[in-house]
Design an enzyme around this catalytic site. Sequence first.
Site, short mmCIF file in Angstrom:
data_model
loop_
_atom_site.label_atom_id
_atom_site.label_comp_id
_atom_site.label_asym_id
_atom_site.label_seq_id
_atom_site.Cartn_x
_atom_site.Cartn_y
_atom_site.Cartn_z
N ASP A 119 12.72 18.57 -3.55
CA ASP A 119 11.32 18.63 -3.69
C ASP A 119 10.78 19.57 -4.84
O ASP A 119 11.43 20.42 -5.17
CB ASP A 119 10.89 19.54 -2.31
CG ASP A 119 11.48 18.90 -0.88
OD1 ASP A 119 11.59 17.47 -1.21
OD2 ASP A 119 11.86 19.59 -0.11
N ASP A 158 14.35 29.63 5.34
CA ASP A 158 13.41 28.84 4.62
C ASP A 158 12.48 29.76 4.37
O ASP A 158 11.65 30.17 5.31
CB ASP A 158 12.88 27.59 5.43
CG ASP A 158 12.19 26.65 4.57
OD1 ASP A 158 11.69 27.12 3.50
OD2 ASP A 158 11.77 25.57 5.07
N GLU A 183 16.65 27.43 1.62
CA GLU A 183 16.28 26.19 1.38
C GLU A 183 16.33 26.02 -0.35
O GLU A 183 16.29 24.80 -0.73
CB GLU A 183 14.98 25.79 2.12
CG GLU A 183 14.37 24.29 1.51
CD GLU A 183 13.31 23.77 2.38
OE1 GLU A 183 12.55 24.81 3.09
OE2 GLU A 183 12.77 22.63 2.11
N GLU A 184 15.64 27.18 -0.82
CA GLU A 184 15.34 26.94 -2.36
C GLU A 184 16.49 27.31 -3.36
O GLU A 184 16.53 27.08 -4.61
CB GLU A 184 14.50 28.16 -2.56
CG GLU A 184 12.95 27.88 -1.76
CD GLU A 184 12.15 26.48 -2.01
OE1 GLU A 184 12.34 26.19 -2.98
OE2 GLU A 184 11.66 26.13 -0.98
N ASP A 240 6.83 29.07 -3.18
CA ASP A 240 8.08 28.94 -2.85
C ASP A 240 9.00 29.84 -3.38
O ASP A 240 9.61 30.27 -2.98
CB ASP A 240 8.45 27.43 -3.09
CG ASP A 240 8.05 26.50 -2.03
OD1 ASP A 240 7.74 26.85 -0.73
OD2 ASP A 240 7.73 25.45 -2.53
N GLU A 249 16.10 25.42 9.78
CA GLU A 249 14.88 24.98 10.59
C GLU A 249 15.24 24.50 12.14
O GLU A 249 14.68 25.03 12.97
CB GLU A 249 14.38 23.80 9.82
CG GLU A 249 13.71 24.15 8.62
CD GLU A 249 13.27 22.98 7.47
OE1 GLU A 249 12.26 23.16 6.84
OE2 GLU A 249 13.78 22.02 7.51
N LEU A 300 9.49 29.82 2.87
CA LEU A 300 8.05 29.12 2.99
C LEU A 300 8.05 27.80 3.21
O LEU A 300 8.06 27.09 2.64
CB LEU A 300 7.21 29.70 1.88
CG LEU A 300 5.78 29.82 2.00
CD1 LEU A 300 5.47 30.86 2.83
CD2 LEU A 300 4.99 29.89 0.61
N ASP A 301 8.08 27.77 4.70
CA ASP A 301 8.25 26.32 5.20
C ASP A 301 6.74 25.89 5.33
O ASP A 301 5.60 26.63 5.67
CB ASP A 301 8.94 26.42 6.70
CG ASP A 301 9.11 25.22 7.15
OD1 ASP A 301 9.67 24.29 6.35
OD2 ASP A 301 8.36 24.85 8.03
P1 AHM Z 1 9.35 21.75 3.80
O1 AHM Z 1 10.57 22.60 4.05
O2 AHM Z 1 9.45 21.06 2.39
O3 AHM Z 1 7.99 22.71 3.90
O4 AHM Z 1 9.30 20.66 4.91
C1 AHM Z 1 9.20 20.97 6.23
C2 AHM Z 1 7.93 20.66 6.86
C3 AHM Z 1 8.14 21.17 8.20
O5 AHM Z 1 7.50 22.44 8.22
C4 AHM Z 1 7.07 20.13 8.82
O6 AHM Z 1 7.43 20.12 10.27
C5 AHM Z 1 7.37 18.90 8.44
O7 AHM Z 1 7.81 19.21 7.12
C6 AHM Z 1 6.23 17.90 7.98
O8 AHM Z 1 6.75 16.82 7.32
P2 AHM Z 1 5.75 15.49 7.20
O9 AHM Z 1 4.85 16.06 6.23
O10 AHM Z 1 6.73 14.60 6.82
O11 AHM Z 1 4.96 15.32 8.34
MG MG Z 2 11.24 23.86 5.27
#
Ligand code: AHM
Ligand code: MG
Length: 341
Positions: free
Chosen positions: A73, A123, A102-103, A79, A284, A125-126
Site C-alpha cells: 500500500d 498497526d 504493518e509499516e 503512516d 487487526e 495508524l489504521d
Molecule cells: P489499512 O490498514 O490499509 O488502513 O486497511 C485497513 C482498513 C480497516 O481499518 C478497514 O476496516 C478496512 O481497511 C476498510 O477497507 P475497505 O476500504 O476495503 O472497505
Molecule cells: Mg491497518
Amino acid sequence: MANFSKTTPGSGGDLDSEFHSLTEYLMTTLKDQELTVLMSQMALACKATSRACAKAGIANLFGMAGDQNSSGDDQKKLDVLSNDIFVNALLKSGSCCVLVSEENEEPIIVPEKDAGRFCVCFDPLDGSSNIDCNVSTGTIFAVYEKKTPGKLGSVADVLRVGSDIVAAGYCMYGAATELVLCFKGQSVQRFALDPSLGEFVHTHSNVTFPSGGGKKIYSCNEGNFPYWDQPIKDAVTEFKAKKYALRYVGSMVSDVHRTILYGGVFVYPADSKSPKGKLRVLYEGFPMALLVECAGGKASTGMFNGSVQRMLDLEPTHVHERCPVILGSPRDVDFILSKYN
Ligand code: AHM
Ligand code: MG
C-alpha cells in the site's frame, strides 16, 4: 486505591478533584513492572500520534510519503510518522524483544542489550484511506510474552495462536482520543485523553456488549457483495429484510468501537478477489477478537481454509498474514455462522 471494577463516571474536567488515570490503573492492577513500562510507552506513543493527527492540516502532514508498506500500500506521511513514534517508544521501553508493524516488511528484532520479555504487533495508524479527509483513524496492538529461550526474540514468538495474547488494545483518534484496553483474564477498560492534563483518564470499567445484542446494525463494505460467498450474501440480505441499519466508517477501530458499544456486527469477509480477506491477523484480527471476546462478544473467520473457525484459534505462518473477520454480538455473529450449516 481506586476500584477499577466499578464503572466510574467520565471525569477529568477542569473542576474535578478526583479522577483515575491510566498510569494509576497500570500501576495498581498489573503488578508487572516491565508490562507497566511497556504500556506507558504505548500510551505515550498514542498521545504523540493523536497530537500529530490533530495538527496534520497545519503541519502539512496530509498526503503521501512516496513509499509503500509491507502489503504494497502507498504510505502516507502520517503512516510513516506514527510508525516511527511507536517503534521509537517501544524500543526505548526496554521491555520488548520483537516488534511487528504493518509499516515494516520485516519484524524488528530488538538487540539483546535493549531486549525485554514482550513482543508487540501493531498497526500504528489504521484506516489510512480516511487520513486525508479527517475521518477517525486508530492504532491497534497485541502484546505477547516471549516463549523461546534466551534474550533475543524471534519470529516464532509472534507466530502463535491468538489466545496466547497477554494484552490487546486500540486507540481511536476521533472527536476524542480514546484508549480501550484488555489484559488477559481481565475486563475491557476505557480511557479518554484529557488534552489539558496530557493524561488518559479512566472513564468505563467492564465494558460489555449490550445485552441481547444491542442495536440492529451491520457494518461492512457492501460494495464487495458480488464477490462474497453465498452464506455472507444471505446473511446481509436478511439483515436488510429485518430492518437492520448499515453503518460503515471504513476505519476498523471506529467500526469495532461502535459495534462493542452499540451492538450489531462488523464483517470483513473473504471474497473471490481476496480469498484470505483484507485485514491482517496479527495486528487487526487478533487484538480486536480478544477485546470483543473479553466484552462478551464473538469473533470468527467464517468459512476459511475449509472450516468455520474461532479467530483466536488461528495460527498464522507469516507476520503480515490476512484473515476474514466476523465479530460482534453473539446474536448477530451466530446468525451469520448459522448460514454455513
Ligand atoms: P489499512 O490498514 O490499509 O488502513 O486497511 C485497513 C482498513 C480497516 O481499518 C478497514 O476496516 C478496512 O481497511 C476498510 O477497507 P475497505 O476500504 O476495503 O472497505
Ligand atoms: Mg491497518
